[in-house]
Design a protein around this motif. Structure first.
Motif, PDB file in Angstrom:
ATOM      1  N   GLU A   1      -1.147   4.169  -1.956  1.00 49.48           N
ATOM      2  CA  GLU A   1      -2.446   4.076  -1.282  1.00 49.48           C
ATOM      3  C   GLU A   1      -2.354   4.677   0.121  1.00 49.48           C
ATOM      4  N   VAL A   2      -1.206   4.479   0.783  1.00 49.97           N
ATOM      5  CA  VAL A   2      -0.939   5.128   2.064  1.00 49.97           C
ATOM      6  C   VAL A   2       0.339   5.945   1.935  1.00 49.97           C
ATOM      7  N   ASP A   3       0.447   6.988   2.744  1.00 50.69           N
ATOM      8  CA  ASP A   3       1.601   7.886   2.709  1.00 50.69           C
ATOM      9  C   ASP A   3       2.624   7.571   3.793  1.00 50.69           C
ATOM     10  N   ILE A   4       2.135   7.048   4.915  1.00 47.98           N
ATOM     11  CA  ILE A   4       3.012   6.713   6.040  1.00 47.98           C
ATOM     12  C   ILE A   4       2.621   5.322   6.527  1.00 47.98           C
ATOM     13  N   ALA A   5       3.622   4.459   6.730  1.00 49.63           N
ATOM     14  CA  ALA A   5       3.362   3.110   7.237  1.00 49.63           C
ATOM     15  C   ALA A   5       4.171   2.895   8.507  1.00 49.63           C
ATOM     16  N   TYR A   6       3.454   2.709   9.632  1.00 52.18           N
ATOM     17  CA  TYR A   6       4.109   2.470  10.912  1.00 52.18           C
ATOM     18  C   TYR A   6       4.465   0.990  11.064  1.00 52.18           C
ATOM     19  N   GLY A   7       5.419   0.736  11.957  1.00 49.65           N
ATOM     20  CA  GLY A   7       5.713  -0.629  12.379  1.00 49.65           C
ATOM     21  C   GLY A   7       6.133  -1.563  11.275  1.00 49.65           C
ATOM     22  N   MET A   8       6.962  -1.086  10.366  1.00 45.72           N
ATOM     23  CA  MET A   8       7.394  -1.943   9.255  1.00 45.72           C
ATOM     24  C   MET A   8       8.416  -2.973   9.740  1.00 45.72           C
ATOM     25  N   ALA A   9       8.294  -4.186   9.208  1.00 44.22           N
ATOM     26  CA  ALA A   9       9.234  -5.245   9.562  1.00 44.22           C
ATOM     27  C   ALA A   9      10.631  -4.878   9.066  1.00 44.22           C
ATOM     28  N   PRO A  10      11.660  -5.180   9.850  1.00 44.29           N
ATOM     29  CA  PRO A  10      13.030  -4.854   9.427  1.00 44.29           C
ATOM     30  C   PRO A  10      13.386  -5.396   8.053  1.00 44.29           C
ATOM     31  N   ILE A  11      12.857  -6.556   7.703  1.00 39.08           N
ATOM     32  CA  ILE A  11      13.192  -7.149   6.412  1.00 39.08           C
ATOM     33  C   ILE A  11      12.699  -6.293   5.241  1.00 39.08           C
TER      34      ILE A  11
ATOM     35  N   ASN B   1       6.154   8.399   2.303  1.00 35.94           N
ATOM     36  CA  ASN B   1       6.205   8.936   0.944  1.00 35.94           C
ATOM     37  C   ASN B   1       6.886  10.304   0.985  1.00 35.94           C
ATOM     38  N   LYS B   2       7.788  10.538   0.047  1.00 33.50           N
ATOM     39  CA  LYS B   2       8.560  11.781   0.062  1.00 33.50           C
ATOM     40  C   LYS B   2       7.715  13.036  -0.148  1.00 33.50           C
ATOM     41  N   ARG B   3       6.463  12.852  -0.568  1.00 37.35           N
ATOM     42  CA  ARG B   3       5.600  14.028  -0.725  1.00 37.35           C
ATOM     43  C   ARG B   3       5.194  14.596   0.631  1.00 37.35           C
ATOM     44  N   VAL B   4       5.335  13.795   1.682  1.00 32.90           N
ATOM     45  CA  VAL B   4       4.946  14.213   3.024  1.00 32.90           C
ATOM     46  C   VAL B   4       6.137  14.847   3.729  1.00 32.90           C
ATOM     47  N   LYS B   5       5.931  16.024   4.259  1.00 38.52           N
ATOM     48  CA  LYS B   5       6.958  16.744   5.001  1.00 38.52           C
ATOM     49  C   LYS B   5       6.452  17.037   6.413  1.00 38.52           C
ATOM     50  N   GLY B   6       7.398  17.371   7.291  1.00 40.38           N
ATOM     51  CA  GLY B   6       7.020  17.821   8.627  1.00 40.38           C
ATOM     52  C   GLY B   6       6.693  16.722   9.620  1.00 40.38           C
ATOM     53  N   PHE B   7       7.033  15.450   9.293  1.00 42.43           N
ATOM     54  CA  PHE B   7       6.771  14.377  10.255  1.00 42.43           C
ATOM     55  C   PHE B   7       7.760  14.489  11.406  1.00 42.43           C
ATOM     56  N   SER B   8       7.255  14.497  12.625  1.00 45.34           N
ATOM     57  CA  SER B   8       8.095  14.644  13.814  1.00 45.34           C
ATOM     58  C   SER B   8       8.130  13.320  14.567  1.00 45.34           C
ATOM     59  N   TYR B   9       9.277  12.660  14.537  1.00 45.25           N
ATOM     60  CA  TYR B   9       9.421  11.347  15.176  1.00 45.25           C
ATOM     61  C   TYR B   9       9.431  11.471  16.697  1.00 45.25           C
ATOM     62  N   ASP B  10       8.689  10.588  17.348  1.00 43.50           N
ATOM     63  CA  ASP B  10       8.630  10.533  18.804  1.00 43.50           C
ATOM     64  C   ASP B  10       9.065   9.130  19.234  1.00 43.50           C
ATOM     65  N   PRO B  11      10.121   8.995  20.045  1.00 47.28           N
ATOM     66  CA  PRO B  11      10.591   7.669  20.446  1.00 47.28           C
ATOM     67  C   PRO B  11       9.578   6.847  21.238  1.00 47.28           C
TER      68      PRO B  11
ATOM     69  N   ALA C   1       0.831  -1.207   0.000  1.00 42.73           N
ATOM     70  CA  ALA C   1       0.000   0.000   0.000  1.00 42.73           C
ATOM     71  C   ALA C   1       0.864   1.256   0.000  1.00 42.73           C
ATOM     72  N   LEU C   2       1.991   1.194   0.699  1.00 42.14           N
ATOM     73  CA  LEU C   2       2.923   2.320   0.732  1.00 42.14           C
ATOM     74  C   LEU C   2       3.576   2.521  -0.639  1.00 42.14           C
ATOM     75  N   GLU C   3       3.977   1.425  -1.265  1.00 38.86           N
ATOM     76  CA  GLU C   3       4.680   1.503  -2.548  1.00 38.86           C
ATOM     77  C   GLU C   3       3.800   2.062  -3.664  1.00 38.86           C
ATOM     78  N   VAL C   4       2.522   1.723  -3.671  1.00 38.70           N
ATOM     79  CA  VAL C   4       1.644   2.186  -4.747  1.00 38.70           C
ATOM     80  C   VAL C   4       0.996   3.532  -4.432  1.00 38.70           C
TER      81      VAL C   4
END
Length: 501
Positions: A233-243, A479-489, A228-231
């Motif tokens: 359909e979604v812009d941000i995907a949380y919790g992606m598997a390391p692989i 997705n690189k079109r999205v800016k301003g994401f603020s990471y929170d640990p 969904a991220l690659e095509v």
């Protein structure tokens, strides 16, 4: 002249095609779509200390205080605050803060919110030291404590202590499916919780978001979330598997965030049920596990072996614990010493592919020492319910320190006052442990607090109600079109600063 005209036309056409390739229009327009791996159990911010729900609900609400990236506490809904004494905190609210329904936040909403928190399993643990909250005037409250509380401001910056509207809930609205707060986004559609749509709140006191809105989608399968991220359909995907991190890094349209969190993954052992009512058998599990092989084979280096249930990025972490090494013979000795004859149990795992893979390695490790472990995969809501009720022998899970303070790890997870849905699913009870953790809650000196946390971690390490495994990174595809994401640990990211281009 004609030939020159045709040549210019061709050049312009090629330029337009090239631009079309690099500036592909997103189907989401000025809305940002976010995918996570589990459907929220509830959007009521006070109900459950579970990440899928709080990740979404915190977009609707605010807290009195905010925890900055450097760990400092600043006012959020509060305009100012002062301690009148060790047990009395006076808070002045910001003026003209609007709820999504257009009403104005007042002290009545704050008083109501804290009364409500007392009756909710998630939030009650966070405000256990509060005796009462009193209204002084329309914009001022006094928070009266039972005793001094060092982590109080950190707890009041956690999204589980969000402020809700008194009038809205008293009118019969269900916050589990119809949240309404003062946050950057307001609800448009909840549906069945699989797709939650919200729009920007134009009257947001901190400034309206620059995007039209955001949408959260629940996509449990990691490969489906990646697709969904690659095509687009979604812009941000949380919790992606390391692989899948390598795939994201290789995609020219995507960025990968892979950063440490304040979380620890561990196995919870139900100390009230056999075979884990036996300390020697619990400690044996620690020696039987090859944690490094899990980190290497599943997390591909995007995790480190844990030394304690408290994450290294959290205040109060003690790095002097003697690490349990992978030692098959030592594990066998302890199993023999335990006298346990029924060497089998079931491990609950939620439907996360990465956790299931980790459980399979754990299963193979335990087989080497003569323990038969069955894996039971549960849907997220069932997993939370069964473990909270104590209806399990062991489960694989994790805990985020949402305040970056050891109190929010040790008190909910292992203090005897927190047994059950409040957090202590191991149903562990040790007066010496309780004494240290509760002492750390009332002393103000940071070094004294660290000493109490050190002693508490040593006790928990030796008793092993929780088997600490690893501290993993959070992997996020954007997705690189999205800016301003603020990471929170803490992984409960605020999304009010998002932009799209």
């Amino acid at each position: 002249m004609k030939k020159l005209g045709y040549l210019l036309l061709i050049i312009l056409s090629l330029f337009a095609v090239a631009c079309g390739k690099t500036k592909k229009e997103s189907p989401n327009g000025n809305t940002v779509v976010i995918a996570q791996g589990a459907k929220p159990k509830s959007l009521d911010p006070h109900m459950y200390n579970e990440i899928p729900g709080l990740t979404v609900s915190r977009q609707f609400y605010n807290t009195l205080f905010n925890r900055e990236k450097d760990g400092s506490i600043t006012p959020e809904l509060a305009e100012s605050y002062k301690y009148n004494s060790d047990t009395e905190l006076e808070v002045v609210l910001k003026k003209d803060v609007k709820f999504h329904d257009g009403t104005t936040l007042t002290a009545d909403d704050v008083v109501y919110s804290f009364e409500r928190m007392k009756d909710k399993p998630g939030a009650s643990i966070m405000i256990a030291e509060i005796d009462r909250v009193e209204k002084v005037d329309d914009l001022t409250v006094k928070i009266i404590l039972k005793q001094a509380s060092s982590p109080l401001l950190f707890n009041l910056a956690h999204p589980i202590t969000s402020i809700v509207s008194k009038a809205y809930e008293e009118a019969g609205n269900d916050l589990a499916v119809a949240p309404m707060g003062t946050g950057a986004y307001k609800l448009v559609s909840y549906g069945d919780g699989e797709k939650i749509e919200m729009e920007s709140f134009k009257d947001y006191f901190a400034g309206a978001p620059k995007v039209a809105g955001i949408t959260f989608k629940s996509i449990p399968e990691d490969t489906s979330r990646l697709a969904a991220l690659e095509v687009g359909e979604v812009d941000i995907a949380y919790g992606m598997a390391p692989i899948n991190a390598q795939t994201i890094e290789a995609n020219e349209n995507l960025d990968l965030i892979s950063e440490p969190t304040t979380a620890t993954e561990y196995i919870t052992l139900n100390t009230e049920k056999a075979p884990f009512d036996n300390k020697d058998f619990r400690v044996a599990i620690n020696y039987a596990l090859d944690r490094q092989s899990i980190v290497d084979s599943i997390y591909l280096g995007k995790a480190v072996v844990a030394r304690s249930v408290v994450n290294p990025n959290v205040f109060g972490f003690y790095d002097g614990l003697e690490q349990y090494t992978f030692n098959v013979e030592k594990a066998k000795e302890l199993i023999e010493k335990s006298g346990v004859t029924e060497k089998s149990f079931s491990l609950y795992v939620n439907d996360s592919p990465v956790r299931v893979q980790a459980a399979q390695i754990i299963q193979a490790n335990l087989r080497e020492v003569g323990i038969d472990m069955k894996i039971e995969i549960l849907e997220w809501g069932t997993y939370l319910s069964k473990t909270g009720e104590g209806d399990f022998q062991a489960y694989l899970g994790g805990w985020i320190s949402g305040t970056s303070d050891a109190d929010i790890v040790l008190y909910p997870l292992l203090d005897s006052k927190s047994i059950g849905f409040a957090g202590n699913r191991a149903r562990y009870s040790n007066p010496e442990f309780d004494k240290e953790v509760e002492a750390a809650r009332v002393v103000s000196d940071p070094e004294a607090r660290k000493e109490h946390y050190k002693k508490a971690q040593i006790i928990a390490h030796e008793d092993s109600p929780l088997v600490a495994l690893y501290n993993k990174n959070e992997n996020i595809g954007i997705n690189k079109r999205v800016k301003g994401f603020s990471y929170d640990p803490t992984t409960m990211h605020k999304l009010g600063s998002l932009e799209v281009e």
